[in-house]
Design a protein around this motif. Structure first.
Motif, PDB file in Angstrom:
ATOM      1  N   CYS A   1       7.158  80.117 -64.401  1.00  0.00           N
ATOM      2  CA  CYS A   1       7.148  78.989 -63.457  1.00  0.00           C
ATOM      3  C   CYS A   1       5.790  78.965 -62.756  1.00  0.00           C
ATOM      4  O   CYS A   1       5.236  80.018 -62.414  1.00  0.00           O
ATOM      5  CB  CYS A   1       8.251  79.134 -62.408  1.00  0.00           C
TER       6      CYS A   1
ATOM      7  N   CYS B   1       9.103  79.128 -56.701  1.00  0.00           N
ATOM      8  CA  CYS B   1       9.928  78.098 -57.358  1.00  0.00           C
ATOM      9  C   CYS B   1      11.408  78.493 -57.312  1.00  0.00           C
ATOM     10  O   CYS B   1      11.758  79.626 -57.655  1.00  0.00           O
ATOM     11  CB  CYS B   1       9.485  77.950 -58.812  1.00  0.00           C
TER      12      CYS B   1
ATOM     13  N   HIS C   1      13.559  76.371 -58.834  1.00  0.00           N
ATOM     14  CA  HIS C   1      14.018  75.724 -60.073  1.00  0.00           C
ATOM     15  C   HIS C   1      14.993  74.575 -59.852  1.00  0.00           C
ATOM     16  O   HIS C   1      15.823  74.288 -60.702  1.00  0.00           O
ATOM     17  CB  HIS C   1      14.649  76.756 -61.031  1.00  0.00           C
TER      18      HIS C   1
ATOM     19  N   CYS D   1       8.267  73.699 -63.878  1.00  0.00           N
ATOM     20  CA  CYS D   1       9.272  74.767 -63.748  1.00  0.00           C
ATOM     21  C   CYS D   1       9.730  75.166 -65.148  1.00  0.00           C
ATOM     22  O   CYS D   1      10.232  74.342 -65.917  1.00  0.00           O
ATOM     23  CB  CYS D   1      10.445  74.260 -62.912  1.00  0.00           C
ATOM     24  N   ALA D   2       9.560  76.451 -65.464  1.00  0.00           N
ATOM     25  CA  ALA D   2       9.901  76.946 -66.805  1.00  0.00           C
ATOM     26  C   ALA D   2      11.409  76.936 -67.040  1.00  0.00           C
ATOM     27  O   ALA D   2      11.870  76.824 -68.180  1.00  0.00           O
ATOM     28  CB  ALA D   2       9.357  78.362 -66.966  1.00  0.00           C
ATOM     29  N   VAL D   3      12.173  77.048 -65.959  1.00  0.00           N
ATOM     30  CA  VAL D   3      13.631  77.059 -66.101  1.00  0.00           C
ATOM     31  C   VAL D   3      14.110  75.667 -66.516  1.00  0.00           C
ATOM     32  O   VAL D   3      14.892  75.515 -67.468  1.00  0.00           O
ATOM     33  CB  VAL D   3      14.297  77.510 -64.779  1.00  0.00           C
TER      34      VAL D   3
HETATM   35 ZN   LIG Z   1      11.093  77.247 -61.732  1.00  0.00          ZN
END
Ligand SMILES: [Zn+2]
Ligand SMILES: Nc1nc2c(ncn2[C@@H]2O[C@H](COP(=O)(O)OP(=O)(O)OP(=O)(O)O)[C@@H](O)[C@H]2O)c(=O)[nH]1
Ligand SMILES: [Mg+2]
Length: 303
Positions: A239, A244, A246, A252-254
């Protein structure tokens, strides 16, 4: 042998954050007369949830000193309840108690069985699909579950009618727990009405519990939640913002993993619901806000 013993009055004062001062699985010390409970020994672990009580938040301890949580959820009849399952798994993760998710009644829907097996593949829980109907029973997974039960002190939790008692009847020789009629269960009647600790021949203990409808975490912090969903925690380093949470941030990687189908949408939804509850409880204007607000540092870039 069963004994009924009164509790020393002081236990009600020192453990006031809990709805009841004693939980199933607790280890106790008797007073000098040997006829009353004087103290509860510190627990090595506990599965607890927020009690549905008015006023100050209290914890309900479903089981104490356990080494294994068995969440039972039927793929159909009653329908699978993601939020309930995710609450139980998060509570187990919080206490670092290994958890198994039993997808029960798989004879009723093969497609849903495959779907939920995939959703929970990276949830941190072992997933076992079972059927206890004679003639169709899933021998391999029932045997695997039997092994797990023998090695642990397990608590079995889930919705009423999910098949918890049926599972124990099928696995443990000599156990004949009462199992329910789904019509009665639909009318709100539980079949198992109190938690029972069952010693297993050949080792291990199991606590069969009455059905529950919801599982809200007790006093959980907004920053802590992401670590209770292993597939979310895995993505954190990617992220862009270290703070973050999320739930709407850019880069945001999630959220990206949810969009790619790597994190189940129901798992993410459960996380967001729990997060919203935790943030609401942390707002300074609210009474009982025990955790610090997440503050303005939220958009700090990672580098
Ligand atoms: Zn995130
Ligand atoms: N089709 C099917 N039905 C099952 C299976 N396992 C259990 N059932 C049925 O589901 C119903 C509920 O089972 P129980 O074992 O009493 O459920 P429980 O989770 O212990 O319910 P509570 O004690 O009320 O919490 C019974 O009618 C069982 O016969 C299964 O593998 N397949
Ligand atoms: Mg039961």
């Amino acid at each position: 042998m069963r004994h009924q013993l009164p509790l020393a009055g002081k236990l009600f004062e020192t453990r006031s954050h809990e709805r009841r001062p004693l939980a199933v699985g607790d280890r106790i010390v008797l007073d000098e007369t040997g006829k009353a409970i004087d103290a509860v020994l510190p627990r090595s672990s506990q599965l607890h949830r927020r009690a549905a009580a008015e006023g100050e938040e209290q914890a309900q301890v479903l089981a104490a000193n356990i080494t294994h949580v068995l969440a039972v959820a039927s793929v159909a009849s009653p329908p699978f309840q993601s939020e309930l399952v995710d609450g139980i798994l998060a509570a187990a993760q919080r206490e670092r108690i290994p958890a198994t998710l039993v997808l029960s009644k798989v004879d009723l829907d093969a497609e849903l069985t495959a779907h939920w097996t995939m959703v929970y593949a990276h949830s941190g829980a072992r997933v076992l699909a079972t059927c206890t109907v004679p003639g169709k029973s899933t021998e391999a997974t029932l045997n695997e579950l039997g092994q797990l039960l023998h090695q642990n002190r397990s608590v079995v939790v889930g919705l009423s009618g999910a098949g918890k008692s049926s599972l124990l009847n099928a696995i443990v020789p000599g156990v004949t727990l009462r199992t329910g009629d789904l019509n009665h269960i639909r009318q709100g009647r539980h079949t198992t009405t109190h938690t029972e600790l069952i010693p297993l021949p050949g080792g291990g203990h199991v606590l069969d519990t009455p059905g529950i409808r919801n599982f809200h975490l007790f006093c959980v912090g907004s920053q802590e939640l992401q670590f209770l969903f292993p597939e979310i925690a895995m993505k954190l380093p990617e992220c862009e913002f270290r703070s973050c949470l999320h739930d709407g941030e850019e880069h945001c990687a999630v959220k990206a993993a949810v969009a790619r189908g790597e994190i189940g949408p129901t798992r993410y939804r459960s996380y967001c619901t729990m997060l919203a509850e935790a943030l609401a409880a942390e707002r300074p204007s609210q009474k009982g806000g025990k955790n610090p607000p997440r503050g303005g540092g939220r958009r700090r870039p990672r580098r």
